[in-house]
Design a protein around this motif. Structure first.
Motif, PDB file in Angstrom:
ATOM      1  N   LEU A  24       0.834  -1.206   0.000  1.00 22.58           N
ATOM      2  CA  LEU A  24       0.000   0.000   0.000  1.00 22.58           C
ATOM      3  C   LEU A  24       0.870   1.258   0.000  1.00 22.58           C
ATOM      4  CD1 LEU A  24      -2.770  -1.049   2.526  1.00 22.58           C
ATOM      5  CD2 LEU A  24      -3.140  -0.427   0.123  1.00 22.58           C
ATOM      6  N   ARG A  25       1.913   1.252   0.807  1.00 21.41           N
ATOM      7  CA  ARG A  25       2.822   2.397   0.890  1.00 21.41           C
ATOM      8  C   ARG A  25       3.441   2.678  -0.490  1.00 21.41           C
ATOM      9  NH1 ARG A  25       6.560   0.533   4.533  1.00 21.41           N
ATOM     10  NH2 ARG A  25       5.164   1.078   6.221  1.00 21.41           N
ATOM     11  N   GLN A  26       3.843   1.629  -1.164  1.00 27.69           N
ATOM     12  CA  GLN A  26       4.467   1.785  -2.485  1.00 27.69           C
ATOM     13  C   GLN A  26       3.456   2.286  -3.525  1.00 27.69           C
ATOM     14  OE1 GLN A  26       6.075  -1.855  -4.030  1.00 27.69           O
ATOM     15  NE2 GLN A  26       7.403  -0.789  -5.461  1.00 27.69           N
ATOM     16  N   ALA A  27       2.214   1.858  -3.435  1.00 27.19           N
ATOM     17  CA  ALA A  27       1.202   2.220  -4.422  1.00 27.19           C
ATOM     18  C   ALA A  27       0.482   3.533  -4.109  1.00 27.19           C
ATOM     19  CB  ALA A  27       0.170   1.092  -4.532  1.00 27.19           C
ATOM     20  N   MET A  28       0.630   4.050  -2.894  1.00 26.03           N
ATOM     21  CA  MET A  28      -0.104   5.240  -2.460  1.00 26.03           C
ATOM     22  C   MET A  28       0.293   6.468  -3.283  1.00 26.03           C
ATOM     23  SD  MET A  28      -2.490   5.625  -0.118  1.00 26.03           S
ATOM     24  CE  MET A  28      -2.223   4.324   1.046  1.00 26.03           C
ATOM     25  N   PRO A  29      -0.684   7.194  -3.819  1.00 23.42           N
ATOM     26  CA  PRO A  29      -0.379   8.407  -4.592  1.00 23.42           C
ATOM     27  C   PRO A  29       0.307   9.454  -3.712  1.00 23.42           C
ATOM     28  CG  PRO A  29      -2.690   7.797  -4.832  1.00 23.42           C
ATOM     29  CD  PRO A  29      -2.112   6.919  -3.769  1.00 23.42           C
ATOM     30  N   ASP A  30       1.244  10.179  -4.284  1.00 24.20           N
ATOM     31  CA  ASP A  30       2.005  11.185  -3.535  1.00 24.20           C
ATOM     32  C   ASP A  30       1.116  12.236  -2.901  1.00 24.20           C
ATOM     33  OD1 ASP A  30       4.440   9.982  -4.019  1.00 24.20           O
ATOM     34  OD2 ASP A  30       4.829  11.155  -5.831  1.00 24.20           O
ATOM     35  N   ARG A  31       0.038  12.602  -3.577  1.00 26.62           N
ATOM     36  CA  ARG A  31      -0.810  13.666  -3.036  1.00 26.62           C
ATOM     37  C   ARG A  31      -1.591  13.245  -1.796  1.00 26.62           C
ATOM     38  NH1 ARG A  31      -5.662  15.400  -6.292  1.00 26.62           N
ATOM     39  NH2 ARG A  31      -7.094  13.743  -5.826  1.00 26.62           N
ATOM     40  N   LEU A  32      -1.659  11.947  -1.519  1.00 25.72           N
ATOM     41  CA  LEU A  32      -2.348  11.457  -0.327  1.00 25.72           C
ATOM     42  C   LEU A  32      -1.389  11.253   0.844  1.00 25.72           C
ATOM     43  CD1 LEU A  32      -5.073  10.595   0.799  1.00 25.72           C
ATOM     44  CD2 LEU A  32      -4.639   8.310  -0.062  1.00 25.72           C
ATOM     45  N   LYS A  33      -0.111  11.108   0.577  1.00 24.81           N
ATOM     46  CA  LYS A  33       0.868  10.807   1.623  1.00 24.81           C
ATOM     47  C   LYS A  33       0.904  11.830   2.758  1.00 24.81           C
ATOM     48  CE  LYS A  33       3.649   7.766  -1.181  1.00 24.81           C
ATOM     49  NZ  LYS A  33       4.905   7.516  -1.860  1.00 24.81           N
ATOM     50  N   PRO A  34       0.748  13.132   2.511  1.00 28.00           N
ATOM     51  CA  PRO A  34       0.752  14.076   3.639  1.00 28.00           C
ATOM     52  C   PRO A  34      -0.412  13.874   4.618  1.00 28.00           C
ATOM     53  CG  PRO A  34       1.128  15.241   1.582  1.00 28.00           C
ATOM     54  CD  PRO A  34       0.757  13.836   1.233  1.00 28.00           C
TER      55      PRO A  34
END
Length: 149
Positions: A114-124
């Motif tokens: 999930l961490r690898q697939a998570m879109p950058d804009r959601l990470k914050p």
């Protein structure tokens, strides 16, 4: 983060609880100190038959000069979990503007996928990643585990 007693999920924050076979997206309708998790979306992975039913051929062999060696066999269950994690992350990415805070709870391997697939804009928006398998617990049990002790 594995200690959940200091975790504060704000009103309107989300919790994703899943494993390689399914996931649930829960929204906190309560307060940070008094959680009230409500099911918002359920993700179901497609059926994944046993490996023996998916790959019946022997692994192919390659020739390098006089030597022959087998190519590593594809692990279909691992591949199916990666695809499922990508689908969950893509859906969360489409909802990113509506997710002010997110806690992700999954077994270690699924959490990594999930961490690898998570879109950058959601990470914050990710408040915590908890490496536990709570997927089979009820919403009430999950709420109890995340709530203050």
């Amino acid at each position: 983060m594995t200690e959940t007693s200091h975790l504060r999920i704000p009103h309107g924050g989300y919790v994703l609880v899943g494993d390689g076979r399914g996931a649930r997206l829960l929204r906190n309708e309560g307060h940070a100190r008094h959680l009230s998790l409500q099911l918002q979306h359920r993700f179901e992975a497609p059926p994944n038959p046993p490996t023996r039913a998916q790959g019946t051929d022997r692994p192919p062999r390659v020739r390098q000069g006089e030597h022959r060696s087998a190519i590593e066999q594809t692990y279909w269950h691992d591949r199916a979990e990666q695809v499922f994690a990508g689908e969950v992350a893509a859906t969360l990415g489409r909802l990113a503007d509506a997710i002010p805070a997110l806690v992700v709870i999954a077994p270690p391997r699924m959490l990594a996928q999930l961490r690898q697939a998570m879109p950058d804009r959601l990470k914050p928006a990710i408040l915590a990643e908890i490496d536990k398998d709570l997927a089979k617990l009820s919403v009430e049990e999950i709420q109890h585990r995340l709530g203050p002790t």
